[in-house]
Design an enzyme around this catalytic site. Structure first.
Site, PDB file in Angstrom:
ATOM      1  N   CYS A 127      40.624  -3.253   3.635  1.00 23.13           N
ATOM      2  CA  CYS A 127      39.512  -3.342   3.181  1.00 23.13           C
ATOM      3  C   CYS A 127      38.782  -1.852   3.135  1.00 23.13           C
ATOM      4  O   CYS A 127      37.943  -1.894   2.329  1.00 23.13           O
ATOM      5  CB  CYS A 127      38.678  -4.409   4.030  1.00 23.13           C
ATOM      6  SG  CYS A 127      38.036  -3.525   5.702  1.00 23.13           S
ATOM      7  N   HIS A 153      47.800 -10.122  26.850  1.00 21.66           N
ATOM      8  CA  HIS A 153      46.503  -9.289  26.618  1.00 21.66           C
ATOM      9  C   HIS A 153      46.737  -8.306  25.424  1.00 21.66           C
ATOM     10  O   HIS A 153      46.219  -7.486  25.152  1.00 21.66           O
ATOM     11  CB  HIS A 153      46.492  -8.277  27.974  1.00 21.66           C
ATOM     12  CG  HIS A 153      45.955  -9.017  29.120  1.00 21.66           C
ATOM     13  ND1 HIS A 153      46.396  -8.524  30.409  1.00 21.66           N
ATOM     14  CD2 HIS A 153      45.396 -10.213  29.052  1.00 21.66           C
ATOM     15  CE1 HIS A 153      46.031  -9.757  31.226  1.00 21.66           C
ATOM     16  NE2 HIS A 153      45.243 -10.706  30.571  1.00 21.66           N
TER      17      HIS A 153
END
Length: 307
Positions: free
Chosen positions: A196, A121
């Site tokens: 970014c 997970h």
């Protein structure tokens, strides 16, 4: 119990290939609240409704506050003797693999070898960019990950004094026992992708409605489907009653494995049940695992310094 430990220890000594399935019960002695049992900060919220991509799109500030709380609690906790015992077994046993359903990072902090630990997970301390055009994935252990996500713990702090209402004993202020009115967090307050500089970061956990990581599933399938037999599968702190854990128990048994379950409640047996030559050790994994693994790993002591 002693005869079970002796027979298990003998089998462990002769086992060549071992698989372990790990659940929340492994971390119980470390004092972590369960996913659905978060403290007063989140008593008015349904945790399952926050762990979705839709919730993040709708209110990323609220979702990040929830995961900032979970990160904070995980960093406050310490790996217990069960984490340390499994990490030592992984270091000493060449053909051992653990599949963990936990996201708390305690196995990693116990220095469990990364190549012998698969995270089904994800992890609270993994982050990834939400921009479609950016592939950034990274790790971040900063607490809080952004200043606006600071959990209001200090009653004397004027910025949080009005929000915090503790129970009767104010001397032992703990976020798990506090009832807090959550401050508003805007998107501009949330962590941005360092690559970014535009996309929001999100927790690197698998949310409801998302696919389990194929790389992890492939690694476990490869281990199970190897031409050699599996000698032992340990089911620790999980019922292993849902996919894919339930299937792994059956698959390992088909490859010759005996099953050892270490769980707090006898009701938590694998979906396929246990055979006469399997083991069920009922109780706290932090007490049981170091004892039953002792013949291979030696004595395991809880470290006095924070890991």
């Amino acid at each position: 119990m002693s005869s079970d430990i002796e027979s298990f220890a003998a089998h462990l000594q002769s086992s060549q290939r071992i698989l372990a399935l790990i659940g929340a019960g492994l971390s119980a002695s470390s004092g972590l609240p369960t996913f659905r049992g978060a403290g007063g900060l989140w008593r008015t919220h349904d945790a399952t409704s926050l762990a979705t991509p839709e919730a993040f799109s709708r209110d990323p500030g609220l979702v990040w506050q929830f995961y900032s709380y979970r990160r904070h609690m995980a960093l406050k906790a310490q790996p217990n003797r069960a984490h340390l015992a499994l990490a030592e077994l992984a270091r000493k046993h060449p053909a051992f693999l653990a599949l963990s359903q936990n996201v708390d990072g305690l196995s990693q902090r116990a220095k469990h070898p990364a190549e012998k630990l698969q995270l089904l997970h994800g992890s609270l301390f993994n982050v990834k960019c939400t921009s479609f055009y950016c592939s950034y994935h990274g790790q971040n252990f900063t607490d809080p990950i952004a200043p606006a996500l600071k959990i209001p713990l200090d009653e004397s702090d004027p910025t949080t004094k009005d929000a915090l209402h503790t129970k009767q004993d104010r001397k032992e202020l703990d976020i798990a026992d506090a009832e807090v009115r959550l401050p508003s967090v805007t998107t501009a307050d949330l962590p941005l992708c360092p690559k970014c500089q535009e996309g929001l970061l999100r927790p690197g956990v698998v949310w409801f409605g998302e696919s389990l990581p194929s790389k992890v599933l492939n690694a476990v399938d490869s281990f199970i489907n190897d031409s050699e037999k599996i000698d032992l599968i340990m089911v620790i702190g999980t019922s292993a009653s849902v996919y894919p854990a339930a299937a792994y128990v059956d698959d390992a048994r088909e490859k010759g494995a005996r099953v050892a379950v270490i769980n707090a409640a006898r009701a938590d047996e694998p979906a396929g049940g246990l055979d006469d030559n399997d083991w069920f050790f009922e109780g706290d994994a932090a007490q049981i695992l170091p004892e039953i693994l002792k013949g291979v790993i030696g004595e395991v002591e809880q470290p006095t310094e924070k890991l």
